[in-house]
Design an enzyme around this catalytic site. Structure first.
Site, PDB file in Angstrom:
ATOM      1  CG  ASP A 189      -3.496 -34.708  49.624  1.00 20.58           C
ATOM      2  OD1 ASP A 189      -3.210 -33.636  49.070  1.00 20.58           O
ATOM      3  OD2 ASP A 189      -4.132 -35.633  49.053  1.00 20.58           O
ATOM      4  CD  GLU A 198      -3.201 -30.102  49.153  1.00 24.67           C
ATOM      5  OE1 GLU A 198      -2.632 -30.146  48.048  1.00 24.67           O
ATOM      6  OE2 GLU A 198      -4.282 -30.666  49.387  1.00 24.67           O
ATOM      7  CG  ASP A 257      -4.730 -39.208  47.457  1.00 23.39           C
ATOM      8  OD1 ASP A 257      -4.609 -38.269  46.663  1.00 23.39           O
ATOM      9  OD2 ASP A 257      -5.658 -40.050  47.388  1.00 23.39           O
TER      10      ASP A 257
END
Length: 325
Positions: free
Chosen positions: A111, A195, A289
């Site tokens: 992340d 992502e 996170d």
């Protein structure tokens, strides 16, 4: 070198007319200075010792350079560039090999953020090194001096050079951190999931036009600078090259609002920037996170309709799923 510059320009125009690239633009003085040399022979590169080497440059002769890595014997070309702080660099065109994984079937979610540069699904929090407190203070003073300097003066030129040196120091630290981090992640895990973010779109200016000005322009400009300072795009690019075929892109929708334990999605789960606590299950609070990285490591993300979207490979190859019996 002049002939090669003409060949590069002709190739750029062919790419433009074929519709694959934009029209080539004029070079700016003091920016992107350099040249490319093709047809390099093995005898044109010599190793002097562990730290230095020599390269033969036409019309110049033997030029000594600092060796930062091993140079392969398959080098066919190199590029010599001059950065904004007055440093000359020589880059040899070599396709590096990928890094082999451990082979244990392990997977990790990555992340990317602003407050925390990189959060892994195993709980590790990594931060990009930037300028120190003294360097940041000096940069602020130099920027104030630059604003007061007269355009075209020697004082302004010296100030801009000093600012460029500080910026180059920050860039060097970020690139070094990205190289070490991506190498370590590629060696430790077999499958890496990140992502699917459009960084260029996210960092687009919100200034608008004079007829249609936009709001919160200064805040958006500060966010764009922080995103660029974290090196999001470079991190994924190097992971794609080092972990070839093992990088997967996961839709980023609702990964920060979904509980990694029960799967409940709600904006109330995100208590603050750093704290995540699900309102539907009894799981204790954790780092927000890290929770998002765990959702990414699962390979699924919640879409706007509430269904689960499967991850896709970074090389855009289709995913084959076994049919149900």
């Amino acid at each position: 070198m002049q002939q090669q510059a003409l060949r590069d320009f002709a190739q750029a125009m062919r790419n433009f007319f074929h519709g694959t690239h934009r029209r080539p633009t004029w070079r700016k003085a003091g920016k992107h200075e350099g040249f490319r040399q093709v047809g390099v022979k093995p005898r044109h590169i010599k190793r002097l010792n562990r730290h230095y080497g020599q390269a033969w440059i036409p019309k110049v002769g033997w030029v000594k350079f600092c060796r930062t890595r091993t140079i392969a014997d398959t080098v066919k070309s190199y590029r010599v560039t001059l950065d904004r702080c007055g440093r000359w660099h020589i880059a040899f065109a070599v396709i590096p090999g990928s890094i082999a994984g451990p082979g244990d079937g392990s997977a990790v979610g990555v992340d990317r953020g602003v407050a925390v540069s990189v959060a892994l699904s195993n709980g590790e929090l990594l931060q990009v090194p930037g300028l120190r407190a003294g360097e940041t203070k000096r940069l602020r003073r130099l920027q104030q001096r630059l604003a007061r300097a007269q355009h075209g003066s020697h004082r302004r030129t010296r100030t801009r050079l000093a600012i460029a040196r500080l910026r180059a120091r920050e860039t060097d630290r970020r690139r070094d951190w990205v190289e070490k981090t991506t190498t370590e992640v590629a060696r430790r895990f077999d499958t890496i999931r990140v992502e699917d973010l459009k960084v260029r779109t996210m960092t687009r200016s919100a200034r608008g036009t004079r007829e249609h000005p936009r709001r919160h322009v200064a805040q958006k400009r500060g966010l764009n600078r922080e995103i660029n300072r974290q090196g999001w795009g470079l991190l994924v690019a190097r992971l794609t090259q080092k972990a070839r075929g093992r990088l997967e892109l996961v839709p980023a929708a609702y990964t920060s609002q979904r509980c990694s334990h029960c799967g409940h999605v709600a904006p109330e789960n995100r208590k603050s920037q750093a704290v995540f606590q699900c309102v539907a299950c009894d799981a204790g609070p954790c780092n927000a996170d890290v929770n998002a990285a765990r959702n990414i490591a699962a390979g699924r993300a919640v879409t706007a309709r509430g269904d689960l979207g499967a991850s896709r490979s970074a090389n855009r190859e289709p995913q084959l799923c076994p049919s149900a019996a």
